[in-house]
Design an enzyme around this catalytic site. Structure first.
Site, PDB file in Angstrom:
ATOM      1  N   ASP A 226      36.469  35.990  43.034  1.00  0.00           N
ATOM      2  CA  ASP A 226      37.760  36.673  43.174  1.00  0.00           C
ATOM      3  C   ASP A 226      38.565  36.425  41.898  1.00  0.00           C
ATOM      4  O   ASP A 226      38.998  35.297  41.639  1.00  0.00           O
ATOM      5  CB  ASP A 226      38.534  36.157  44.387  1.00  0.00           C
ATOM      6  CG  ASP A 226      37.841  36.494  45.696  1.00  0.00           C
ATOM      7  OD1 ASP A 226      37.272  37.589  45.777  1.00  0.00           O
ATOM      8  OD2 ASP A 226      37.849  35.657  46.611  1.00  0.00           O
ATOM      9  N   LEU A 227      38.787  37.456  41.127  1.00  0.00           N
ATOM     10  CA  LEU A 227      39.393  37.319  39.805  1.00  0.00           C
ATOM     11  C   LEU A 227      40.730  36.590  39.854  1.00  0.00           C
ATOM     12  O   LEU A 227      41.642  36.996  40.581  1.00  0.00           O
ATOM     13  CB  LEU A 227      39.567  38.708  39.184  1.00  0.00           C
ATOM     14  CG  LEU A 227      40.131  38.751  37.766  1.00  0.00           C
ATOM     15  CD1 LEU A 227      39.171  38.067  36.803  1.00  0.00           C
ATOM     16  CD2 LEU A 227      40.389  40.197  37.344  1.00  0.00           C
ATOM     17  N   ASP A 228      40.845  35.512  39.079  1.00  0.00           N
ATOM     18  CA  ASP A 228      42.080  34.737  38.917  1.00  0.00           C
ATOM     19  C   ASP A 228      42.636  34.182  40.225  1.00  0.00           C
ATOM     20  O   ASP A 228      43.822  33.883  40.343  1.00  0.00           O
ATOM     21  CB  ASP A 228      43.169  35.592  38.234  1.00  0.00           C
ATOM     22  CG  ASP A 228      42.806  35.946  36.807  1.00  0.00           C
ATOM     23  OD1 ASP A 228      42.116  35.139  36.157  1.00  0.00           O
ATOM     24  OD2 ASP A 228      43.186  37.035  36.338  1.00  0.00           O
ATOM     25  N   GLU A 229      41.780  34.004  41.222  1.00  0.00           N
ATOM     26  CA  GLU A 229      42.236  33.478  42.511  1.00  0.00           C
ATOM     27  C   GLU A 229      41.522  32.187  42.893  1.00  0.00           C
ATOM     28  O   GLU A 229      41.547  31.774  44.054  1.00  0.00           O
ATOM     29  CB  GLU A 229      42.042  34.538  43.606  1.00  0.00           C
ATOM     30  CG  GLU A 229      42.919  35.774  43.420  1.00  0.00           C
ATOM     31  CD  GLU A 229      42.812  36.760  44.567  1.00  0.00           C
ATOM     32  OE1 GLU A 229      42.260  36.374  45.624  1.00  0.00           O
ATOM     33  OE2 GLU A 229      43.281  37.906  44.422  1.00  0.00           O
TER      34      GLU A 229
END
Length: 284
Positions: A226-229
């Protein structure tokens, strides 16, 4: 003396600290530092211990087997034990921005980072002179939409060849595939500005300036699919005002990125991070 670090998490229950420390003592070990935390909402216990053993590697292996059978299974403990004296190997991924790379290599050269850097990997050749100045191997692996899978396969092969323990994305401007990330769980550290999701895109500082924001921040976290999470390791902010221009914003942001990324790297190297439920416990 063998210095080791023990990281533990398990359901909270009475007697864990006493059981663990007494077991270490029974195996002729000495606990020299201990820190613990209980998440009351989750009912979860976390602990970090620094220990010393007057034993060889073979006896430490037997210790791990006994600890797992006698202590860990009884308390349903998830645990890792690390050699505190061994320097982990970290690979640096970079693109064209040089501020984080310079900072990491300078700290490493001064002995501030207890790690080895066997390889720097980049999708551009721009920063090779910096790697050469610090006498660290540099590998240029171009990445396009058409060659992304092949490029990542080559990157992974290099990481395995150098036996890399963790990866630092020092402003690497490529999104890693889920396949890549899944091979290095909680072993890829990223850094970015904290304007997301309000100010996405190529010029977030310009957008933030036009909006009149009052703080600038940076966030370092483990990379997930999950991008940047992913789980956050460290963050920092600095106040700005109407007297600052866009270039001031950018310079302050880069300073924060260097500071926050270096702190995250240190936390990881010193085994002070425990990940649980996409959150982190950061021991002091």
């Amino acid at each position: 003396m063998k210095k080791t670090t023990l990281l533990i998490n398990c359901p909270d229950k009475k007697g864990i600290i006493a059981t663990v420390t007494n077991f270490i003592l029974s195996k002729k070990g000495n606990t020299v530092y201990i820190e613990q935390h209980v998440d009351r909402e989750l009912g979860e216990f976390f602990m970090r211990l620094e220990c010393e053993f007057d034993q060889d590697e073979e006896k430490l292996t037997l210790f791990k087997e006994s600890f797992n059978e006698i202590v860990a299974k009884n308390y349903n403990i998830q645990w890792e034990m690390y050699n505190a004296e061994k320097k982990p190997k970290m690979a640096l991924f970079v693109s064209k921005y040089d501020h984080c790379l310079y900072d990491i290599l300078s700290r490493h050269a001064s002995g501030e980072l207890h790690a080895k850097i066997p390889i720097i990997i980049s999708n551009h050749n721009d920063l090779k002179p910096i790697a050469d100045n610090f006498n660290i191997p540099f590998k240029h692996i171009p990445v396009t939409k058409a060659t992304k899978a092949e490029a990542e396969a080559e990157q992974i092969a290099l990481l395995k060849e150098y036996k890399v323990g963790f990866i630092v994305l020092a402003r690497y401007m490529q999104i890693l595939s889920a396949n890549f990330v899944d091979q290095f769980p909680n072993k890829i550290i990223n850094i970015h500005h904290s304007f997301l999701p309000a100010f996405p895109g190529a010029k977030p500082y310009h957008s933030a300036y036009e909006r009149g924001v009052k703080i600038i921040g940076a966030t370092s976290h483990y990379v997930t699919s999950d991008l940047d999470e992913g789980p956050i390791i460290d963050q920092e902010v600095v106040r700005v005002s109407h007297i600052h221009n866009v270039q001031d914003f950018i310079l302050k942001g880069r300073d924060l990125e260097k500071i926050v990324l270096s702190r995250a790297i240190k936390h990881h190297i010193e085994r002070k991070v425990l990940v649980y439920n996409n959150k982190t416990v950061i021991f002091s």
